[in-house]
Scaffold this motif. Sequence first.
Motif, PDB file in Angstrom:
ATOM      1  N   GLN A  49       0.828  -1.214   0.000  1.00 35.97           N
ATOM      2  CA  GLN A  49       0.000   0.000   0.000  1.00 35.97           C
ATOM      3  C   GLN A  49       0.857   1.257   0.000  1.00 35.97           C
ATOM      4  OE1 GLN A  49      -2.448  -0.635   3.456  1.00 35.97           O
ATOM      5  NE2 GLN A  49      -4.139  -1.492   2.261  1.00 35.97           N
ATOM      6  N   GLU A  50       1.922   1.252   0.804  1.00 33.25           N
ATOM      7  CA  GLU A  50       2.816   2.411   0.865  1.00 33.25           C
ATOM      8  C   GLU A  50       3.511   2.628  -0.473  1.00 33.25           C
ATOM      9  OE1 GLU A  50       5.407   1.645   4.158  1.00 33.25           O
ATOM     10  OE2 GLU A  50       3.913   2.228   5.643  1.00 33.25           O
ATOM     11  N   ALA A  51       3.909   1.525  -1.120  1.00 33.57           N
ATOM     12  CA  ALA A  51       4.570   1.634  -2.425  1.00 33.57           C
ATOM     13  C   ALA A  51       3.597   2.169  -3.472  1.00 33.57           C
ATOM     14  CB  ALA A  51       5.116   0.279  -2.851  1.00 33.57           C
ATOM     15  N   GLY A  52       2.328   1.765  -3.384  1.00 35.33           N
ATOM     16  CA  GLY A  52       1.304   2.237  -4.323  1.00 35.33           C
ATOM     17  C   GLY A  52       0.960   3.694  -4.125  1.00 35.33           C
ATOM     18  N   ASP A  53       1.115   4.181  -2.909  1.00 36.25           N
ATOM     19  CA  ASP A  53       0.810   5.585  -2.599  1.00 36.25           C
ATOM     20  C   ASP A  53       1.892   6.528  -3.113  1.00 36.25           C
ATOM     21  OD1 ASP A  53      -1.505   4.764  -1.381  1.00 36.25           O
ATOM     22  OD2 ASP A  53      -0.705   4.902   0.668  1.00 36.25           O
ATOM     23  N   GLN A  54       3.028   6.015  -3.452  1.00 37.43           N
ATOM     24  CA  GLN A  54       4.139   6.890  -3.863  1.00 37.43           C
ATOM     25  C   GLN A  54       4.177   7.124  -5.339  1.00 37.43           C
ATOM     26  OE1 GLN A  54       7.748   5.287  -2.213  1.00 37.43           O
ATOM     27  NE2 GLN A  54       7.047   5.635  -0.143  1.00 37.43           N
TER      28      GLN A  54
END
Length: 129
Positions: free
Chosen positions: A124-129
């Motif tokens: 999720q964090e990688a997708g938010d970037q």
Amino acid sequence: MLRRAALNHLSRAFRRPLSTMASSDTPVEDVIREKISAALQPTTLEIHNDSHLHAHHKAMEGSTSRETHFRVIITSEAFRSKMQPARHRLVYSLLKDEMAREGGIHALQLRTMTPEEEEKRRAQEAGDQ
């Protein structure tokens, strides 16, 4: 008799973990790391000492400890099938002596995850970037 007592004392000293034998600048953090590692065998263990952010608080007046406030992130299989409150109770039970001790842990912020939950969070964090 005195010699036997001295030998018993020495043998106990050699059974202690090295971290308790050596002087440390972070004894509370070291104990947190040792207890959590031994009991939960975490794949991720991050310990952040946030005590400096709270040193000016009235409750900390007169405290000589520089290790009172911690933020801990733990990923472990031991948390599988446990809800967050049960996970936190497990960690609190491991650290009950450090929390009860004068000058010990005053505040403990926990993030507890299973390996799958951690992987999902990272995705999720990688997708938010």
